[in-house]
Motif scaffolding. Structure first.
Motif, short mmCIF file in Angstrom:
data_model
loop_
_atom_site.label_atom_id
_atom_site.label_comp_id
_atom_site.label_asym_id
_atom_site.label_seq_id
_atom_site.Cartn_x
_atom_site.Cartn_y
_atom_site.Cartn_z
N SER A 25 0.71 -1.35 0.25
CA SER A 25 0.10 -0.05 0.28
C SER A 25 1.30 0.65 -0.24
CB SER A 25 -0.75 -0.34 1.07
OG SER A 25 -1.76 -1.18 0.98
N ILE A 26 1.85 0.93 1.16
CA ILE A 26 3.18 2.64 0.76
C ILE A 26 3.91 2.43 -0.47
CG2 ILE A 26 4.38 3.54 2.02
CD1 ILE A 26 3.50 2.01 4.78
N GLY A 27 3.65 1.31 -0.99
CA GLY A 27 4.65 1.50 -2.18
C GLY A 27 3.98 2.24 -3.22
N ALA A 28 2.56 1.77 -3.51
CA ALA A 28 1.36 2.25 -3.79
C ALA A 28 1.82 3.84 -4.17
CB ALA A 28 0.49 1.56 -4.64
N ILE A 29 1.23 4.14 -2.31
CA ILE A 29 1.01 5.86 -2.50
C ILE A 29 2.01 6.36 -2.86
CG2 ILE A 29 0.88 7.04 -0.75
CD1 ILE A 29 -0.83 5.19 0.57
N ARG A 30 2.85 5.70 -2.17
CA ARG A 30 4.20 6.14 -3.04
C ARG A 30 4.73 6.89 -4.43
NH1 ARG A 30 8.67 7.20 1.31
NH2 ARG A 30 10.49 6.82 -1.28
N LYS A 31 4.39 5.47 -4.70
CA LYS A 31 4.43 6.04 -6.78
C LYS A 31 3.37 6.80 -7.06
CE LYS A 31 4.42 2.92 -10.62
NZ LYS A 31 3.90 1.90 -11.43
N ALA A 32 2.43 7.14 -6.25
CA ALA A 32 1.47 7.91 -7.09
C ALA A 32 1.88 8.90 -7.17
CB ALA A 32 -0.08 7.62 -6.94
N GLN A 33 2.71 9.69 -5.59
CA GLN A 33 2.62 10.64 -6.02
C GLN A 33 4.50 11.17 -6.23
OE1 GLN A 33 3.58 9.79 -0.95
NE2 GLN A 33 1.28 10.86 -0.61
N GLY A 34 4.84 10.45 -6.86
CA GLY A 34 5.76 10.74 -7.69
C GLY A 34 7.88 9.69 -6.81
N LYS A 35 7.05 9.44 -5.68
CA LYS A 35 8.45 9.24 -5.07
C LYS A 35 9.26 8.23 -4.99
CE LYS A 35 6.94 10.65 -0.84
NZ LYS A 35 6.10 10.95 0.86
N ALA A 36 10.70 8.25 -5.46
CA ALA A 36 11.40 6.76 -5.60
C ALA A 36 11.57 5.61 -4.80
CB ALA A 36 13.18 7.04 -5.63
N SER A 37 11.27 4.17 -4.92
CA SER A 37 11.55 3.79 -4.51
C SER A 37 12.61 2.65 -3.84
CB SER A 37 10.34 2.48 -5.07
OG SER A 37 10.85 0.69 -4.63
N PRO A 38 13.12 1.99 -2.75
CA PRO A 38 14.19 1.36 -3.29
C PRO A 38 14.62 0.68 -4.32
CG PRO A 38 13.09 1.45 -0.75
CD PRO A 38 11.61 1.67 -1.89
N ASN A 39 13.55 -0.29 -4.93
CA ASN A 39 13.91 -0.99 -6.51
C ASN A 39 14.22 -0.03 -6.89
OD1 ASN A 39 12.77 -3.27 -4.42
ND2 ASN A 39 10.93 -3.03 -4.98
N ASP A 40 14.31 0.60 -7.22
CA ASP A 40 14.74 1.77 -7.94
C ASP A 40 16.00 1.77 -8.43
OD1 ASP A 40 12.03 2.17 -8.52
OD2 ASP A 40 11.35 4.28 -7.93
N PHE A 41 16.52 1.42 -7.44
CA PHE A 41 17.98 1.98 -7.11
C PHE A 41 18.71 0.53 -6.89
CE2 PHE A 41 15.91 5.83 -5.77
CZ PHE A 41 16.11 6.30 -6.65
N ALA A 42 20.06 1.07 -6.85
CA ALA A 42 20.80 -1.03 -6.66
C ALA A 42 21.36 -0.44 -4.82
CB ALA A 42 22.77 -0.61 -7.49
N VAL A 43 21.09 -1.90 -4.72
CA VAL A 43 21.04 -1.95 -3.24
C VAL A 43 22.39 -1.57 -2.86
CG1 VAL A 43 21.32 -3.89 -1.11
CG2 VAL A 43 19.13 -4.71 -3.59
N GLY A 44 22.33 -0.66 -1.69
CA GLY A 44 23.85 -0.64 -1.71
C GLY A 44 24.29 1.33 -1.44
N THR A 45 23.91 1.21 -2.84
CA THR A 45 24.11 2.65 -3.24
C THR A 45 23.53 3.35 -1.93
OG1 THR A 45 21.86 2.97 -4.22
CG2 THR A 45 23.87 2.08 -5.16
N VAL A 46 24.23 5.04 -2.25
CA VAL A 46 22.96 6.44 -1.02
C VAL A 46 21.28 6.43 -1.92
CG1 VAL A 46 23.87 8.57 -1.31
CG2 VAL A 46 25.96 7.24 -1.14
N GLU A 47 21.67 6.55 -2.90
CA GLU A 47 20.22 6.92 -3.19
C GLU A 47 19.63 5.39 -2.60
OE1 GLU A 47 23.23 5.98 -5.65
OE2 GLU A 47 23.28 7.91 -6.57
N HIS A 49 19.64 3.44 -0.56
CA HIS A 49 19.65 4.29 1.44
C HIS A 49 18.90 5.12 1.40
CE1 HIS A 49 22.85 1.10 3.16
NE2 HIS A 49 23.19 1.66 2.75
N VAL A 50 19.07 6.28 0.67
CA VAL A 50 17.71 7.04 1.32
C VAL A 50 16.45 7.25 0.57
CG1 VAL A 50 16.88 9.48 0.07
CG2 VAL A 50 19.45 8.72 0.25
N ALA A 51 16.37 6.07 -0.30
CA ALA A 51 15.34 5.81 -0.74
C ALA A 51 14.28 5.34 0.42
CB ALA A 51 14.85 4.56 -1.91
N VAL A 52 14.96 4.16 0.95
CA VAL A 52 14.82 3.26 2.37
C VAL A 52 14.42 4.10 3.18
CG1 VAL A 52 15.74 1.36 3.89
CG2 VAL A 52 15.89 0.52 1.32
#
Length: 81
Positions: A25-47, A49-52
């Motif tokens: 649910s939170i993932g869907a809301i974040r997507k609708a708000q145009g926010k990044a998902s942790p799945n959008d980035f390689a694990v361990g990158t700065v981006e 960590h910020v998304a998580v």
């Protein structure tokens, strides 16, 4: 081997099911708000960590009253840069 499956996607535990529903649910809301998902980035990158961190803040906001949450933001969301 009989136990070579991912238990995170096959759990019948009601607590797991509720947590999974909240996450989706939170993932869907974040997507609708145009926010990044942790799945959008390689694990361990700065981006990543910020998304998580931002995702975790949204989870806390969903679980708590906004007035309670305002004083509890962690990480970059709570900094005054």
């Amino acid at each position: 081997m009989e136990h070579d499956h991912d238990p995170f996607f096959e759990s019948d535990d009601p607590h797991f099911q509720r947590a999974r529903a909240l996450s989706m649910s939170i993932g869907a809301i974040r997507k609708a708000q145009g926010k990044a998902s942790p799945n959008d980035f390689a694990v361990g990158t700065v981006e990543w960590h910020v998304a998580v961190e931002d995702f975790a803040n949204d989870v806390l906001a969903a679980l708590m009253d906004d007035a309670d949450f305002a004083s509890l933001q962690f990480g970059h969301a709570g900094s005054s840069k």
